[in-house]
Write an enzyme that holds these catalytic residues in place. Sequence first.
Site, PDB file in Angstrom:
ATOM      1  N   ASP A   1       6.008   2.773   1.879  1.00  0.00           N
ATOM      2  CA  ASP A   1       5.138   1.648   2.222  1.00  0.00           C
ATOM      3  C   ASP A   1       4.366   2.051   3.474  1.00  0.00           C
ATOM      4  OD1 ASP A   1       4.029  -0.708   3.139  1.00  0.00           O
ATOM      5  OD2 ASP A   1       5.798  -1.936   2.668  1.00  0.00           O
ATOM      6  N   HIS A   2       3.069   2.241   3.304  1.00  0.00           N
ATOM      7  CA  HIS A   2       2.258   2.780   4.397  1.00  0.00           C
ATOM      8  C   HIS A   2       2.098   1.792   5.562  1.00  0.00           C
ATOM      9  CE1 HIS A   2      -0.100   5.740   6.217  1.00  0.00           C
ATOM     10  NE2 HIS A   2      -0.939   6.040   5.257  1.00  0.00           N
ATOM     11  N   ARG A   3       2.482   0.546   5.338  1.00  0.00           N
ATOM     12  CA  ARG A   3       2.415  -0.418   6.450  1.00  0.00           C
ATOM     13  C   ARG A   3       3.502  -0.106   7.464  1.00  0.00           C
ATOM     14  NH1 ARG A   3       3.195  -5.825   3.216  1.00  0.00           N
ATOM     15  NH2 ARG A   3       4.881  -4.504   2.477  1.00  0.00           N
TER      16      ARG A   3
ATOM     17  N   PRO B   1       0.864  -1.180   0.000  1.00  0.00           N
ATOM     18  CA  PRO B   1       0.000   0.000   0.000  1.00  0.00           C
ATOM     19  C   PRO B   1       0.905   1.236   0.000  1.00  0.00           C
ATOM     20  CG  PRO B   1       0.026  -1.015   2.181  1.00  0.00           C
ATOM     21  CD  PRO B   1       0.961  -1.814   1.320  1.00  0.00           C
TER      22      PRO B   1
END
Length: 433
Positions: free
Chosen positions: A405-407, A229
């Site tokens: 990476d939004h994680r 994401p």
Amino acid sequence: MADLIEIKIPDVGGVASIDVVDVLIKPGDKVELEQIIATLETDKASMELPASSGGTIQQVHIKSGDKVAEGSLVATVLVTEAEPTNAKQEESVQPVSTPAPAAQEQPAPVKTPEQNKSSTTSPSPAPVIANNSSATAHASPSVRLFARELGVDITKIRTGNGPKGRILKEDVKSFVKHIMSEGVTPSGSGIPSIPAVDFSQFGEIESQKLSKIKRLTGQNLSRVWLNLPMVTYHEEADITDMEAFRVSLNADKKKDEVKITGLMFIIKALVAAMKQFPSVNASLSSDGENIILKKYYNIGIAVDTPNGLVVPVLRNVDSKSINQLAEELAEKSDKARQGKLMPNDMQGGCITISSLGGIGGTAFTPIVNAPEVAILGVTRAKMQPVWNGNEFIPRLMLPLDLTYDHRVIDGAEGARFMAFIKQNLSDIRRLLL
Ligand code: CAO
């Protein structure tokens, strides 16, 4: 003698609302006992409805799309004496001419595909509800079962070749063949591929084989695109003073010495920010449970080559001078363009910079070079009027784009990371701190 028999919706485990997916009979049709006359679905199962009597259909009381419930009238059948019925069926249907007590009004049992295989004229056992998460797909239970056996999510097959687009066994087979031939199974997503087009029908064409680098890069980028994401954040840094310093450094250089580009300062500012924000210098463990923090600072630089994009890695950038970095990048990008990079030259990166500033651009959204968690994009610096509180003054502004990476990286963290880089590029004395 002939009797009119009513076929009704049986008990399907107390479900209040049952969808009629398909009706396979019309008035005048001759049906045999146990012949499938309709397909029904609840939110958990799909099932076939067998005729509880052989005979001639007089009237059909349901149509596809209807919502029915236990006891709803499905059809009336004219049964002659010669027509077979079974004991259970006789209990489950009612001749119109001789109404039976309510206790006897047991409709015909509904069959799952498994039961269908073995049954002939014997009474059906109680219905077994087949698990089904694909209530919208238009397919018979036996085809759904077939798809499930092959591990195919039937909702991914949009239309079939059966009547009204009904999905057939053949469609499931073609779908599997297609997926296998594409070799695409990213995350088991089963995303439909772009249909093939014969472009020669529109004009002259020429087909060229993709380079190996392009093919491998393409696979990697698709994998990252589907797995991460990603968010891209845009920022601008005032590099007016940095640029003046860079120009003065280059002016002192001999002809054969490698010139310094702004990229070297960007690398330095990036490393300073990675030290301040350790989660950007990290990777997510493959099970997604841990963040692996790196205590070394290796920067990948995307290099454009005639064969495609490659990413040589500059190692231990924090312990190298601006001049050393300029020389190393010149050497590695030369090697890259001649196709002479070794696998080792491209391994161990912590974060990548993709600079299009030598070409132009105002912003773009680079794709993270996973398992890294961020990539810094750079486009062309441009003189702009900037308000200093009293007046507009001309300043050289450098556009920067961070995809992360939004994680691993939160939006606020990404923004602070970029603010830190901006501050350091706007006043490069800070890089000494
Ligand atoms: N703004 C204004 N000018 C810039 C600039 C910027 N952001 N970045 C570079 N320039 C200038 C340089 O100063 C240089 O000017 P001079 O010729 O006057 O010295 C000129 O543009 C060419 O620079 P360069 O691109 O050769 O050098 P670099 O150090 O900036 O970049 C490298 C090196 C290897 C990153 C670059 O050559 C390259 O291959 N870039 C393409 C990367 C790419 O394809 N990315 C896309 C990947 S998709 O995610």
